[in-house]
Write a protein that holds these residues in place. Structure first.
Motif, PDB file in Angstrom:
ATOM      1  N   GLU A   1      23.001  20.681  61.651  1.00  0.00           N
ATOM      2  CA  GLU A   1      23.473  19.679  60.676  1.00  0.00           C
ATOM      3  C   GLU A   1      23.439  20.217  59.252  1.00  0.00           C
ATOM      4  OE1 GLU A   1      21.031  16.335  61.592  1.00  0.00           O
ATOM      5  OE2 GLU A   1      22.200  15.831  63.395  1.00  0.00           O
ATOM      6  N   ALA A   2      22.507  21.122  58.997  1.00  0.00           N
ATOM      7  CA  ALA A   2      22.439  21.701  57.643  1.00  0.00           C
ATOM      8  C   ALA A   2      23.567  22.690  57.393  1.00  0.00           C
ATOM      9  CB  ALA A   2      21.094  22.388  57.461  1.00  0.00           C
ATOM     10  N   GLY A   3      24.248  23.083  58.464  1.00  0.00           N
ATOM     11  CA  GLY A   3      25.400  23.985  58.302  1.00  0.00           C
ATOM     12  C   GLY A   3      25.040  25.456  58.268  1.00  0.00           C
ATOM     13  N   ALA A   4      24.016  25.834  59.032  1.00  0.00           N
ATOM     14  CA  ALA A   4      23.649  27.254  59.077  1.00  0.00           C
ATOM     15  C   ALA A   4      24.809  28.077  59.643  1.00  0.00           C
ATOM     16  CB  ALA A   4      22.418  27.436  59.953  1.00  0.00           C
ATOM     17  N   MET A   5      24.926  29.293  59.134  1.00  0.00           N
ATOM     18  CA  MET A   5      26.019  30.165  59.584  1.00  0.00           C
ATOM     19  C   MET A   5      25.597  30.910  60.854  1.00  0.00           C
ATOM     20  SD  MET A   5      27.630  33.474  57.670  1.00  0.00           S
ATOM     21  CE  MET A   5      28.298  32.655  56.254  1.00  0.00           C
ATOM     22  N   ILE A   6      26.397  30.772  61.916  1.00  0.00           N
ATOM     23  CA  ILE A   6      26.105  31.487  63.167  1.00  0.00           C
ATOM     24  C   ILE A   6      26.986  32.729  63.205  1.00  0.00           C
ATOM     25  CG2 ILE A   6      26.015  31.321  65.681  1.00  0.00           C
ATOM     26  CD1 ILE A   6      24.154  29.346  64.275  1.00  0.00           C
ATOM     27  N   VAL A   7      26.349  33.878  63.306  1.00  0.00           N
ATOM     28  CA  VAL A   7      27.105  35.136  63.298  1.00  0.00           C
ATOM     29  C   VAL A   7      26.890  35.883  64.617  1.00  0.00           C
ATOM     30  CG1 VAL A   7      27.131  35.391  60.791  1.00  0.00           C
ATOM     31  CG2 VAL A   7      25.208  36.283  62.094  1.00  0.00           C
ATOM     32  N   ASP A   8      27.596  37.020  64.752  1.00  0.00           N
ATOM     33  CA  ASP A   8      27.608  37.717  66.039  1.00  0.00           C
ATOM     34  C   ASP A   8      26.275  38.343  66.435  1.00  0.00           C
ATOM     35  OD1 ASP A   8      30.109  37.077  66.699  1.00  0.00           O
ATOM     36  OD2 ASP A   8      31.042  38.974  66.158  1.00  0.00           O
TER      37      ASP A   8
END
Lengths: 563, 397
Positions: free
Chosen positions: B259-266
């Protein structure tokens, strides 16, 4: 000796066709039949990624078209030899692995802040070159005559865009579709910039799932879009009278008066054009150096040339094997194409009942193969050819992760241990991924040699002999180029090879990606340059005719002297 | 270019024959009549045949081909992957290739056992290799002899599913029992820590979260880059959060991060890259990624957030013998080498900066790892599947 070679080539072509296309595709279809409907439903996030991928690919195609547009006046108003130089620059830009551009552009700080924009920009900087290549290929016949007529009454640019341009729409559409296909399936560039797209999601799924079929099942929207793009491209080729399976529509083409490499019309005011339109000329030259900038950026981060040389030494075996694997892929693609097209029965040529070829063929009853020739049923296209071409082209419309997963499924039985332990499985994966390029190229060469094909068939040659003598020998340069194009493009593939890597052979691109993630800049630059130089040297060798001359000299393919 | 025992000759008639001139070494003699220069043509043909055989691993005669390839290998300095297969050990490794390769090369040189390695990729990380082992084993064609993993949880899960064999290595005697399987199916050593990386020029250390639970606070999570929690050490990390705070607590943590909008990366290195590019302020990653970035002169630092019990999450590398390994005797020798103190010292001194688990090595090298959490590795491994399911439902939906 030639008979042995010819038979071996045919056998190898059939073997490669089955090993790289038919068998993996059949295995995948069987596995897909077992997938439950739940497994092919995409989550909201995956739909979002898919939409993003398509939108980004469309944006990249639009930008690359805009970048390429100023090159059109250069094609129209430059001399043939200058056009060849443009063709060479465009080919280098296209064949260089896009991930190398991404590594270079990544050094420009602003690019990293907007990964999706950077991805689109890099894709555009890669695929713009398709447009001039297609335009140059189509710069003949009607286009040239329309421009000449237009120049009599209008200014050069008006004549170009009002008279010649409408005749190049099919070529433009072909370029758009192929560019779209290349970028929407690309894994390397978005991965480098950290942008999540559907192709990266698919590879993650294929890597992490215990059942590779899940990744292939979930890829259906992308496969659908890719296949649609490929169909449009084929349709455009038909419209441009390029596709070999299609009946001849144009009366000019039916008479065989459209040469593939003419386009050498001369205009009196050609030399004045660039002086009168300097801005257009500069814009036309600019894209040619687009590939150059990221390479310069890359070179700028080298800290120690010794470390670069050291990394090349460390990975020399993998580099060597990667180049060999890519070359084999190119050769195999051409072998497959030759086998496929040896099955084609040409429309409007030897086998039409109402054509004059049939009585001529009957007159050759004394020839060695005459009896056999008369037994051949007149058909336009054999079902086997159609199915083979469909399988090959369908593989062009799927992402690399799909191909890799299909290979894993197809060769999971212990029988295939030997293959899976060898780099051969990488050759098959690359072949499945890029074999369609070779098939299209050979198809176009085939089309260009209709007269020779007809003559060979009338002389009683078997289908493969027809292709061998009438197509391979006369189109040797084009076919060599096609093989090397496949070789150059396949070295940049990441996703398909990732899933099938055998022990003790790491494909060059996998090593480069590893270096990128480990922040080993010197090794990254050195290995990237190796791949870029490889592709550049292929283009130089192709443009100078060096390759075909060399191969002709080294092999048995030296043409027989005619009495 | 061509191996000894293969001679070329131009004759008047085209033929390809097998001629055995010596007792045990058959010769592949090609003689041809060719108007375009027979000898040269046959050279090319032979080159093509050898390339084909080399690439696809087929061989007309194993002994002859083996000597031929060995000869070619010596000349080029590489190795033909297939022909040496019978005597080689295949290792699947998710330890960084740059670090692992010299170690494996040294073993190969010292022992004379050929090593063939498959390293992980950023797309699949350790999870990709584990899945590969499982797929191959289920298909009845196990290729890997040794698993050298950069983390422990996947290895435990693999042992639980009976894809690993027991081997009580003498080299593991001085490794604390916490890092050894009671059934000897795996051995852990060379720790890496889960950390939060940040740019000290932009972020004050005092403002960083002190615990992993605190990281889900929107003030932090909105500036966070996190590797895809379906892979690698991040997968184990999320499972540890599920053990630490219970399944509900873990799901709540994931929900708040999402919900906080953390960035998910590879991957972890992509998280560090996002930090270096200024796209985020915090990156949840491993110690080795931060140390590598630091070595290249980037402004980056790290802190060890704590679990509930006040310990840091430290994850060991593991070595295991794969069940049904084609070369189990060679694999055992490799395992003895890989978990030796010598290799652990190498890993500690490498750019990845692993923390040794052997007390004697910690003392000798002067490396003291932070206090580790008391959470059980086995419990965390048990939680991998539920945690991954929640990740799919909450974070990656």
């Amino acid at each position: 000796m030639n008979a042995v070679i010819r038979t071996s080539a045919a056998a190898l072509g059939i073997l490669f066709l089955f090993a790289a296309f038919i068998w993996p595709m059949a295995s995948t279809i069987v596995e897909l039949c077992r997938v439950s409907p739940d497994q092919i439903s995409l989550s909201a996030r995956q739909w979002l990624l898919f939409g993003k991928s398509v939108a980004m690919a469309l944006a990249a195609v639009a930008v690359s078209g805009c970048l390429a547009l100023p090159t059109l006046p250069m094609i129209a108003f430059s001399k043939a030899r200058h056009r060849a130089i443009l063709q060479g620059f465009a080919a280098v830009a296209l064949l260089c692995p896009p991930i190398v551009y991404a590594f270079g552009w990544q050094r420009a700080a602003w690019m990293n802040s907007f990964p999706h924009v950077a991805t689109v920009a890099t894709w555009a900087g890669w695929t713009w070159s398709l447009f001039p290549l297609c335009w140059i290929a189509g710069w003949r016949g009607n286009v040239v005559s329309c421009l000449e007529e237009g120049l009599m009454a209008a200014r050069p640019l008006t004549a170009l865009f009002r008279c010649a341009w409408p005749n190049l729409k099919a070529q433009t559409l072909i370029a758009c579709c192929i560019a779209f296909l290349l970028v929407v399936m690309d894994y390397g560039v978005p991965h480098t910039f950290g942008a999540s797209v559907f192709a990266t999601e698919l590879l993650s799924l294929a890597s992490s799932s215990p059942e590779p079929v899940v990744a292939t099942a979930l890829a259906w929207p992308l496969v659908g879009v890719g296949f649609g793009a490929l169909l449009v491209a084929c349709r455009a080729m038909v419209a441009a009278d390029l596709l070999p399976f299609h009946s001849v529509r144009s009366p000019l083409a039916a008479e065989g008066v459209l040469p593939l490499r003419s386009a050498n019309a001369s205009f009196e005011n050609r030399s004045r054009f660039f002086g009168r339109f300097p801005v257009v000329s500069i814009l036309g030259f600019a894209p040619m150096f687009l590939w150059f900038l990221p390479v310069v950026f890359l070179l700028g981060i080298v800290r120690s040339p010794a470390a670069c040389i050291f990394s090349i030494r460390v990975y020399s075996w993998d580099i060597f094997l990667s180049l060999i694997v890519s070359c084999l892929t190119g050769v195999a693609a051409i072998l497959i194409a030759s086998v496929l097209f040896s099955q084609v029965r040409w429309l409007g040529l030897a086998h039409r009942k109402d054509s004059r070829s049939e009585p001529t063929a009957s007159a050759h009853t004394d020839s060695k193969y005459g009896k056999r020739n008369r037994l051949v049923q007149p058909r336009d296209l054999k079902l086997t050819t159609l199915l083979g071409c469909a399988a090959v082209l369908l593989c062009g419309a799927v992402p690399g992760a799909w191909v890799g997963a299909a290979m894993v499924m197809a060769y999971s039985h212990p029988w295939w241990n030997q293959l899976c332990d060898s780099p051969g499985v990488v050759v098959l994966a690359l072949l499945a991924r890029f074999g369609w390029i070779g098939v299209l190229a050979v198809g176009l060469s085939h089309r260009a040699n209709r007269a020779s094909i007809e003559a060979a068939r009338l002389d009683g040659a078997s289908p493969f002999q027809t292709v061998w003598h009438a197509v391979v020998r006369s189109s040797w340069t084009e076919m060599t180029a096609a093989a090397w194009i496949v070789a150059a493009i396949s070295i940049g593939e990441v996703a398909a090879t990732n899933l099938v890597r055998p022990p003790s052979f790491t494909p060059l691109m996998q090593i480069i990606l590893e270096k990128f993630h480990r922040l080993e800049d010197d090794a990254l630059v050195a290995l990237s340059l190796v791949s870029a130089i490889w592709c550049g040297s292929i283009v130089i060798a192709w443009k100078t005719g060096l390759l075909s001359r060399l191969i002709r000299r080294l092999t048995f393919l030296k043409p027989k002297s005619t009495p | 270019m061509f191996p000894p025992g293969f001679n070329l000759r131009s004759n008047r008639r085209s033929r390809i024959t097998w001629v055995s001139r010596q007792r045990s070494v058959p010769r592949f003699e090609v003689a041809s009549q060719n108007r375009y220069g027979g000898r040269r043509c046959i050279s090319c043909l032979e080159l093509a045949v050898w390339l084909f055989l080399g690439i696809f691993g087929a061989s007309p005669n194993a002994t002859n081909a083996q000597s031929a390839f060995a000869n070619l290998q010596d000349r080029i300095g590489g190795e033909f992957p297939l022909v040496m297969r019978a005597a080689s050990v295949v290792v699947y490794s998710s330890v960084d290739e740059t670090i692992a390769r010299p170690i494996l090369d040294r073993f190969q040189k010292d022992s004379g056992i050929q090593i063939q390695s498959v390293f992980d990729s950023e797309a699949g990380k350790t999870t990709g290799l584990l899945q590969r082992i499982m797929i191959e084993a289920r298909a009845g064609r196990t290729r890997a002899d040794v698993l050298w993993s950069g983390e422990i949880f996947g290895t435990i899960a693999l042992a639980r599913d009976e894809f690993l064999d027991a081997y009580d290595s003498p080299s593991a005697k001085d490794i604390p029992s916490t890092f050894r399987d009671v059934h000897h199916r795996w051995t852990g050593y060379a720790l890496r820590g889960r950390v939060i990386a940040y740019d000290p020029k932009k972020t004050n250390e005092a403002n960083l979260p002190k615990s992993w639970a605190e990281l889900a606070n929107p003030d932090f999570a909105s500036h966070l880059a996190l590797a895809n929690p379906l892979f690698g050490t991040t997968r184990g990390h999320v499972a540890a959060m599920f053990v630490d705070g219970g399944p509900d607590g873990g799901m709540d943590w994931l929900r708040r991060v999402h919900e906080a909008g953390a960035m998910i990366v590879d991957g972890n290195s992509a998280a560090v890259r996002a930090l270096m590019d200024g796209r985020v302020s915090l990156a949840a990653t491993d110690t080795d990624d931060v140390l590598l970035a630091k070595r290249t002169g980037r402004s980056i630092a790290m802190t060890f957030p704590l679990m509930k019990d006040g310990g840091a999450l430290l994850i060991p590398c593991t070595v295991a013998l794969v069940r049904g390994a084609p070369n189990s005797s060679g694999a055992r020798r490799l395992i003895d080498f890989l978990i030796s103190g010598e290799v652990e010292t190498d890993l500690a001194n490498s750019p990845a900066g692993h923390y040794p688990v052997r007390p004697s090595l910690q003392e000798r090298l002067g490396i003291k790892p932070p206090r580790a959490t008391a959470l059980s590795f086995v419990e965390i491994a048990e939680m991998l599947d539920p945690a991954s399911k929640s990740v799919r439902e909450i974070l990656l939906r």
